[in-house]
Scaffold this motif. Structure first.
Motif, PDB file in Angstrom:
ATOM      1  N   MET A   1       0.844  -1.191   0.000  1.00  0.00           N
ATOM      2  CA  MET A   1       0.000   0.000   0.000  1.00  0.00           C
ATOM      3  C   MET A   1       0.880   1.243   0.000  1.00  0.00           C
ATOM      4  SD  MET A   1      -3.070   1.015   0.084  1.00  0.00           S
ATOM      5  CE  MET A   1      -3.759   2.612   0.238  1.00  0.00           C
ATOM      6  N   ALA A   2       0.592   2.155  -0.849  1.00  0.00           N
ATOM      7  CA  ALA A   2       1.370   3.386  -0.965  1.00  0.00           C
ATOM      8  C   ALA A   2       1.000   4.347   0.157  1.00  0.00           C
ATOM      9  CB  ALA A   2       1.113   4.046  -2.308  1.00  0.00           C
ATOM     10  N   THR A   3       2.007   5.025   0.685  1.00  0.00           N
ATOM     11  CA  THR A   3       1.772   6.056   1.696  1.00  0.00           C
ATOM     12  C   THR A   3       2.275   7.382   1.169  1.00  0.00           C
ATOM     13  OG1 THR A   3       3.884   5.613   2.772  1.00  0.00           O
ATOM     14  CG2 THR A   3       1.967   4.445   3.623  1.00  0.00           C
ATOM     15  N   ILE A   4       1.575   8.436   1.547  1.00  0.00           N
ATOM     16  CA  ILE A   4       1.932   9.776   1.092  1.00  0.00           C
ATOM     17  C   ILE A   4       2.104  10.656   2.310  1.00  0.00           C
ATOM     18  CG2 ILE A   4       1.217  11.749  -0.289  1.00  0.00           C
ATOM     19  CD1 ILE A   4      -0.562   9.628  -1.811  1.00  0.00           C
ATOM     20  N   LYS A   5       3.248  11.300   2.407  1.00  0.00           N
ATOM     21  CA  LYS A   5       3.556  12.190   3.526  1.00  0.00           C
ATOM     22  C   LYS A   5       3.806  13.597   3.012  1.00  0.00           C
ATOM     23  CE  LYS A   5       3.892   9.084   6.822  1.00  0.00           C
ATOM     24  NZ  LYS A   5       3.035   9.070   7.958  1.00  0.00           N
ATOM     25  N   ALA A   6       3.289  14.575   3.734  1.00  0.00           N
ATOM     26  CA  ALA A   6       3.567  15.981   3.446  1.00  0.00           C
ATOM     27  C   ALA A   6       4.651  16.446   4.409  1.00  0.00           C
ATOM     28  CB  ALA A   6       2.312  16.819   3.612  1.00  0.00           C
ATOM     29  N   PHE A   7       5.612  17.197   3.898  1.00  0.00           N
ATOM     30  CA  PHE A   7       6.693  17.692   4.741  1.00  0.00           C
ATOM     31  C   PHE A   7       7.237  18.975   4.154  1.00  0.00           C
ATOM     32  CE2 PHE A   7       8.649  15.102   1.530  1.00  0.00           C
ATOM     33  CZ  PHE A   7       9.864  15.703   1.252  1.00  0.00           C
ATOM     34  N   ILE A   8       8.039  19.661   4.960  1.00  0.00           N
ATOM     35  CA  ILE A   8       8.741  20.839   4.462  1.00  0.00           C
ATOM     36  C   ILE A   8      10.223  20.566   4.606  1.00  0.00           C
ATOM     37  CG2 ILE A   8       6.894  22.470   4.911  1.00  0.00           C
ATOM     38  CD1 ILE A   8       8.389  23.318   7.433  1.00  0.00           C
ATOM     39  N   ARG A   9      10.993  21.289   3.838  1.00  0.00           N
ATOM     40  CA  ARG A   9      12.432  21.075   3.838  1.00  0.00           C
ATOM     41  C   ARG A   9      13.110  22.425   4.007  1.00  0.00           C
ATOM     42  NH1 ARG A   9      15.390  18.174  -1.134  1.00  0.00           N
ATOM     43  NH2 ARG A   9      17.461  18.745  -0.483  1.00  0.00           N
ATOM     44  N   THR A  10      13.660  22.626   5.185  1.00  0.00           N
ATOM     45  CA  THR A  10      14.376  23.865   5.462  1.00  0.00           C
ATOM     46  C   THR A  10      15.323  23.634   6.628  1.00  0.00           C
ATOM     47  OG1 THR A  10      14.137  26.212   5.963  1.00  0.00           O
ATOM     48  CG2 THR A  10      12.558  24.742   6.984  1.00  0.00           C
ATOM     49  N   SER A  11      16.343  24.447   6.726  1.00  0.00           N
ATOM     50  CA  SER A  11      17.308  24.281   7.806  1.00  0.00           C
ATOM     51  C   SER A  11      17.028  25.221   8.979  1.00  0.00           C
ATOM     52  CB  SER A  11      18.727  24.518   7.273  1.00  0.00           C
ATOM     53  OG  SER A  11      18.806  25.819   6.729  1.00  0.00           O
ATOM     54  N   THR A  12      16.234  26.258   8.776  1.00  0.00           N
ATOM     55  CA  THR A  12      15.930  27.199   9.847  1.00  0.00           C
ATOM     56  C   THR A  12      14.423  27.376   9.969  1.00  0.00           C
ATOM     57  OG1 THR A  12      16.014  29.092   8.357  1.00  0.00           O
ATOM     58  CG2 THR A  12      18.069  28.478   9.446  1.00  0.00           C
TER      59      THR A  12
END
Length: 159
Positions: A1-12
């Motif tokens: 089963m496929a899973t989908i995650k939302a995320f952000i990518r930043t260092s600060t």
């Protein structure tokens, strides 16, 4: 089963807006990424719940709009993935294009009106004969002779 995650990518966690990204995983073999046009402040995004943090002061309409857009995008990614015929050759570029086609179908509408040369065989032959005096023979790099053009015209009349 496929899973989908939302995320952000930043260092600060500064107040600069960043794009919400999505990762679709299906087992160990498939991992696709999508960078959306949904923008949030890094300090306002709850990575665990994949929405705007509940305990911060935030405009209710904007909070609901962002949360709904994230949920909607996850559904779209899931639907597009399930409809894909061969999942073993999918790439992140495929996912980006599929989402773009789904969100903005007007960009991908092809002119469905056939050109005059495509309507009938006779129209195609007439177009070919009319352009023949300007064409060159590839092997000798010279224009088509008048006698060859006459034979084209005779064959056109026979058709």
């Amino acid at each position: 089963m496929a899973t989908i995650k939302a995320f952000i990518r930043t260092s600060t966690k500064e107040k600069k807006l960043v794009n919400v990204r999505f990762r679709l995983t299906d087992g160990r073999d498939i991992q696709l990424f999508h960078k959306s046009d949904i923008k949030v402040c890094p300090g306002d995004f709850d990575a665990k719940n994949e929405k705007i943090k509940a305990k911060i002061i935030f405009d209710a309409k904007l909070r609901k709009d962002i949360d709904d857009r994230i949920t909607d995008r996850k559904k779209r990614i899931s639907e597009l993935y399930l409809l894909a015929p061969d999942k073993s050759v999918l790439t992140s570029d495929w996912l980006e294009e599929a989402i773009d086609r789904d969100l903005y179908p007007g960009k991908y509408i092809v002119n469905e009106q056939p050109t005059p040369a495509e309507t009938t065989l006779l129209a195609h032959v007439a177009d070919f004969v009319s352009k023949a005096p300007e064409k060159k023979l590839k092997k000798v790099n010279r224009l088509i002779s008048a006698s060859t053009i006459e034979s084209y015209i005779i064959n056109q009349k026979r058709l």
